[in-house]
Motif scaffolding. Structure first.
Motif, PDB file in Angstrom:
ATOM      1  N   ARG A 192       0.842  -1.194   0.000  1.00 30.27           N
ATOM      2  CA  ARG A 192       0.000   0.000   0.000  1.00 30.27           C
ATOM      3  C   ARG A 192       0.880   1.247   0.000  1.00 30.27           C
ATOM      4  N   VAL A 193       0.719   2.101  -0.996  1.00 30.10           N
ATOM      5  CA  VAL A 193       1.436   3.369  -1.023  1.00 30.10           C
ATOM      6  C   VAL A 193       0.699   4.360  -0.121  1.00 30.10           C
ATOM      7  N   SER A 194       1.360   5.463   0.244  1.00 32.97           N
ATOM      8  CA  SER A 194       0.785   6.284   1.314  1.00 32.97           C
ATOM      9  C   SER A 194       0.839   7.787   1.064  1.00 32.97           C
ATOM     10  N   VAL A 195      -0.224   8.425   1.535  1.00 32.70           N
ATOM     11  CA  VAL A 195      -0.200   9.853   1.838  1.00 32.70           C
ATOM     12  C   VAL A 195       0.197   9.958   3.303  1.00 32.70           C
ATOM     13  N   LEU A 196       1.307  10.605   3.583  1.00 40.06           N
ATOM     14  CA  LEU A 196       1.712  10.850   4.961  1.00 40.06           C
ATOM     15  C   LEU A 196       1.312  12.271   5.332  1.00 40.06           C
ATOM     16  N   LYS A 197       0.261  12.400   6.143  1.00 38.38           N
ATOM     17  CA  LYS A 197      -0.132  13.719   6.615  1.00 38.38           C
ATOM     18  C   LYS A 197       0.601  13.993   7.922  1.00 38.38           C
ATOM     19  N   LEU A 198       1.417  15.037   7.914  1.00 38.84           N
ATOM     20  CA  LEU A 198       2.176  15.375   9.100  1.00 38.84           C
ATOM     21  C   LEU A 198       1.292  16.068  10.127  1.00 38.84           C
ATOM     22  N   ASN A 199       1.547  15.777  11.371  1.00 41.16           N
ATOM     23  CA  ASN A 199       0.952  16.553  12.446  1.00 41.16           C
ATOM     24  C   ASN A 199       1.499  17.981  12.336  1.00 41.16           C
ATOM     25  N   PRO A 200       0.690  19.007  12.555  1.00 45.64           N
ATOM     26  CA  PRO A 200       1.193  20.378  12.441  1.00 45.64           C
ATOM     27  C   PRO A 200       2.455  20.650  13.262  1.00 45.64           C
ATOM     28  N   THR A 201       2.641  19.917  14.353  1.00 47.23           N
ATOM     29  CA  THR A 201       3.842  20.081  15.160  1.00 47.23           C
ATOM     30  C   THR A 201       5.105  19.833  14.340  1.00 47.23           C
ATOM     31  N   PHE A 202       5.021  18.916  13.387  1.00 47.73           N
ATOM     32  CA  PHE A 202       6.185  18.534  12.587  1.00 47.73           C
ATOM     33  C   PHE A 202       6.155  19.105  11.175  1.00 47.73           C
ATOM     34  N   ALA A 203       5.369  20.122  10.932  1.00 44.47           N
ATOM     35  CA  ALA A 203       5.341  20.718   9.589  1.00 44.47           C
ATOM     36  C   ALA A 203       6.718  21.214   9.178  1.00 44.47           C
ATOM     37  N   GLY A 204       7.511  21.657  10.149  1.00 44.63           N
ATOM     38  CA  GLY A 204       8.844  22.156   9.852  1.00 44.63           C
ATOM     39  C   GLY A 204       9.822  21.087   9.413  1.00 44.63           C
ATOM     40  N   LEU A 205       9.425  19.820   9.495  1.00 44.72           N
ATOM     41  CA  LEU A 205      10.301  18.730   9.043  1.00 44.72           C
ATOM     42  C   LEU A 205      10.053  18.362   7.592  1.00 44.72           C
ATOM     43  N   THR A 206       9.110  19.032   6.933  1.00 41.93           N
ATOM     44  CA  THR A 206       8.709  18.647   5.580  1.00 41.93           C
ATOM     45  C   THR A 206       9.899  18.556   4.629  1.00 41.93           C
ATOM     46  N   ALA A 207      10.735  19.587   4.601  1.00 44.79           N
ATOM     47  CA  ALA A 207      11.875  19.601   3.660  1.00 44.79           C
ATOM     48  C   ALA A 207      12.835  18.459   3.946  1.00 44.79           C
ATOM     49  N   ALA A 208      13.112  18.210   5.225  1.00 50.53           N
ATOM     50  CA  ALA A 208      14.026  17.116   5.581  1.00 50.53           C
ATOM     51  C   ALA A 208      13.441  15.771   5.186  1.00 50.53           C
ATOM     52  N   TYR A 209      12.149  15.588   5.435  1.00 49.53           N
ATOM     53  CA  TYR A 209      11.489  14.341   5.044  1.00 49.53           C
ATOM     54  C   TYR A 209      11.524  14.164   3.525  1.00 49.53           C
ATOM     55  N   GLU A 210      11.260  15.225   2.793  1.00 52.45           N
ATOM     56  CA  GLU A 210      11.228  15.111   1.331  1.00 52.45           C
ATOM     57  C   GLU A 210      12.602  14.753   0.776  1.00 52.45           C
ATOM     58  N   SER A 211      13.653  15.239   1.406  1.00 53.73           N
ATOM     59  CA  SER A 211      15.008  14.845   0.992  1.00 53.73           C
ATOM     60  C   SER A 211      15.283  13.395   1.379  1.00 53.73           C
ATOM     61  N   ALA A 212      14.926  13.055   2.607  1.00 50.43           N
ATOM     62  CA  ALA A 212      15.208  11.710   3.112  1.00 50.43           C
ATOM     63  C   ALA A 212      14.495  10.633   2.299  1.00 50.43           C
ATOM     64  N   PHE A 213      13.262  10.903   1.874  1.00 55.17           N
ATOM     65  CA  PHE A 213      12.462   9.883   1.190  1.00 55.17           C
ATOM     66  C   PHE A 213      12.241  10.211  -0.280  1.00 55.17           C
ATOM     67  N   SER A 214      13.191  10.956  -0.841  1.00 54.93           N
ATOM     68  CA  SER A 214      13.063  11.365  -2.242  1.00 54.93           C
ATOM     69  C   SER A 214      12.932  10.190  -3.213  1.00 54.93           C
ATOM     70  N   PRO A 215      13.611   9.048  -3.019  1.00 53.60           N
ATOM     71  CA  PRO A 215      13.400   7.933  -3.960  1.00 53.60           C
ATOM     72  C   PRO A 215      11.956   7.423  -3.963  1.00 53.60           C
ATOM     73  N   LEU A 216      11.333   7.340  -2.792  1.00 50.65           N
ATOM     74  CA  LEU A 216       9.946   6.873  -2.722  1.00 50.65           C
ATOM     75  C   LEU A 216       8.995   7.909  -3.317  1.00 50.65           C
ATOM     76  N   ILE A 217       9.301   9.174  -3.088  1.00 51.18           N
ATOM     77  CA  ILE A 217       8.448  10.238  -3.618  1.00 51.18           C
ATOM     78  C   ILE A 217       8.543  10.282  -5.145  1.00 51.18           C
ATOM     79  N   LYS A 218       9.757  10.232  -5.672  1.00 51.20           N
ATOM     80  CA  LYS A 218       9.948  10.286  -7.127  1.00 51.20           C
ATOM     81  C   LYS A 218       9.319   9.083  -7.831  1.00 51.20           C
ATOM     82  N   ALA A 219       9.319   7.944  -7.148  1.00 48.17           N
ATOM     83  CA  ALA A 219       8.742   6.732  -7.746  1.00 48.17           C
ATOM     84  C   ALA A 219       7.217   6.724  -7.683  1.00 48.17           C
ATOM     85  N   GLY A 220       6.619   7.676  -6.946  1.00 51.60           N
ATOM     86  CA  GLY A 220       5.163   7.739  -6.857  1.00 51.60           C
ATOM     87  C   GLY A 220       4.570   6.890  -5.757  1.00 51.60           C
TER      88      GLY A 220
END
Length: 564
Positions: A192-220
């Motif tokens: 199952r692929v996922s939409v990961l909705k961040l808790n607003p507390t961790f909204a500031g981690l978005t850029a770090a998460y997107e870098s960390a999981f860029s292969p999964l994001i790019k693959a869809g």
């Protein structure tokens, strides 16, 4: 909620687009061979390692941490835990690719109640060194043999071609690896692929998460989105979402499923499946023994860690300390706990809504002690019982006295925990080796009777979260209309079925006192202790090790760990 945070929230159009991308991604994952999956996860492991520092720093900023000793919590419970989880899953997929069971090679033993226990820790030479004196097991439900379990192991990873659709992972706002590890389990165990909705507390981690999981994001296979309750509501009702996994509170769960926290009659409002991890009031059971002053001090630090790690904002934080009214060291132990709390770094609670919960505790317990920004309170027949049924999710520790000693006390404490405390996520027991030996087989029978998803013996049950081979979730049996601490397990990197619980055991004393007292354990004070002076350095060394394990990196870890 500030305007900067709101500006990061995704629009409904953006959410629709993310789900449309993932719908295509789910078909792509179904068509992908297992070796391709392994390669993708190996790339993701590398990008998580590359983003580790940005990730940890973003989490530190999100929580407003200004004490270096606490920085280690964000390294260990963020990139370190995630790197371990990815590596463990890659190992299991490699076994499957070679025609083997992912449970191949695991030692087993029979435990009481016709249960099979799989040894998960140590799982290799590295873990044997890093967790010397620790042992972790998964206990299966009664009647499942080791042979049957090995045949069934693999879950969705063995069902190549299966399209598990698009899931929604509602991420936690307290520990930064929870959401990513839940996404990983959804992908591997359920295709199952996922939409990961961040808790607003961790909204500031978005850029770090997107870098960390860029292969999964790019693959869809992953989309990361931000928003408040309205975004969560839109996603949970979206026709393109097949399944929901939530880490949070039972109130949020019930609002999603029933649209109410009180009326659960009729059919659920939610028309799709849901799994969950929802916390609770976790017990710390202290079996009375003839402890010396060093034991009292060390275990006081252990108790303080279980409650005040992450400022108390842990779903597995030990809230109910259960001690014997007949223990000759009872008052001395409580005095040591007060002393440890008073010596901890001052840190204000950062999780939204904590002030309200602390006020509730103060209202219910007007005689509670206030120590260095933390609360210590006693629950007995003359006081409110609220602390037994309300998870304060903050720096509040309750202590309860029960009568008895030895196995009779333990049985009483187990019965009390099962029947009086809210939730079944995790429980911890502190017991000296000599006292456990006296109890013999009755000790394991008491453990079997303790209905919790993870049980820690001389180790905080939360450490089961850090061991990817162990399962993480509430004790089985909860239902949608009585959800307790949640439904389902995650982590479980060997992909076993029919899990009942995880049990992790640690040394009662740190090295060198452990060896001097007859324990075969060379581990120093753990880096996760709130009193560990080198926690940050150890966690950084561990993260670099998890990124690229080698025996040559162990001395650097040990040199810091033994200075804790």
């Amino acid at each position: 909620m500030n305007n900067i945070l709101k500006s990061m929230f995704n629009t409904e159009q953006e959410l629709d687009s993310a789900i449309a991308d993932l719908t295509l991604g789910a078909s792509k994952w179904a068509a992908m061979g297992i070796k391709e999956r392994i390669t993708l996860l190996q790339r993701t492991h590398r990008t998580v390692a590359e983003a580790a520092e940005d990730w940890a720093l973003a989490a530190i900023e999100a929580k407003g941490i200004n004490d270096e000793q606490m920085d280690g919590e964000e390294w260990m419970a963020g990139p370190y835990a995630t790197l371990n989880g990815l590596a463990a899953v890659i190992e299991s997929l490699t076994k499957i690719a070679n025609g083997m069971s992912p449970a191949l090679g695991l030692k087993t033993r029979q435990v009481c109640g016709n249960r099979t226990a799989f040894t998960m820790l140590p799982g290799n030479l590295y873990e044997a060194n890093l967790f010397h004196g620790f042992k972790g097991e998964i206990w299966l439900k009664p009647g499942i043999s080791a042979e049957e379990a090995r045949k069934l192991a693999g879950l969705g990873a063995k069902r190549l071609g299966e399209n598990g659709g698009v899931g929604l992972v509602l991420g936690a706002g307290n520990v930064s690896s929870i959401g990513p590890l839940d996404v990983l389990y959804e992908l591997i165990a359920y295709n199952r692929v996922s939409v990961l909705k961040l808790n607003p507390t961790f909204a500031g981690l978005t850029a770090a998460y997107e870098s960390a999981f860029s292969p999964l994001i790019k693959a869809g296979f992953l989309r990361i989105v931000n928003g408040g309750a309205d975004v969560g509501q839109y996603l949970t009702g979206h026709s393109g979402i097949n399944h929901i996994h939530i880490t949070g509170s039972s109130v949020t769960h019930d609002m999603i499923v029933w649209g109410s926290v009180t009326d659960k009659s009729g059919e659920p409002k939610l028309n799709k499946s849901i799994t969950s991890e929802l916390g609770g009031v976790s017990p710390i059971i202290v079996v009375p023994g003839d402890w010396d002053e060093d034991d009292l001090r060390y275990q006081a630090e252990h108790v303080a860690t279980q409650r005040f790690h992450n400022c108390g904002h842990n779903c597995i934080g030990g809230q109910a300390l259960i001690i014997s009214a007949d223990w000759k060291h009872k008052e001395a132990f409580l005095t040591e706990i007060r002393r440890v709390i008073n010596e901890l770094p001052s840190k204000a609670s950062w999780y939204p809504g904590t002030e309200r919960k602390i006020q509730a505790a103060e209202n219910a317990y007007p005689n509670a002690e206030h120590i260095n920004g933390r609360i210590l309170l006693k629950v007995d027949s003359s006081t409110s019982q609220e602390a037994l049924t309300t998870e304060y999710f903050g720096p509040v520790l309750a202590h309860i006295e029960l009568t008895g000693e030895g196995i009779e006390f333990l049985k009483t404490a187990v019965e009390f925990s099962n029947n009086e405390l809210d939730g079944t996520l995790g429980a911890s027991i502190i017991v000296a080796p000599e006292d456990r030996k006296i109890m013999g087989s009755a000790f394991e029978l008491a453990i079997a009777d303790l209905r919790y998803g993870t049980i820690g013996i001389n180790v905080w049950s939360a450490i089961g979260f850090l061991i990817p081979a162990l399962s993480w979730g509430a004790y089985p049996g909860n239902t949608l209309d009585n959800v307790g601490s949640g439904i389902g397990f995650v982590h479980n990197s060997h992909l076993l079925k029919n899990i009942e619980r995880s049990v992790i055991t640690g040394p009662f004393r740190p090295f060198p006192r452990s060896v001097a007292k007859g324990e075969i354990a060379l581990s120093p004070k753990p880096a996760w202790f709130v009193t560990a002076k080198t926690a940050k350095s150890v966690a950084q060394h561990l993260t670099r090790f998890a990124a690229d394990p080698s025996l040559g990196k162990l001395p650097g870890i040990f040199s810091q760990a033994f200075r804790a």
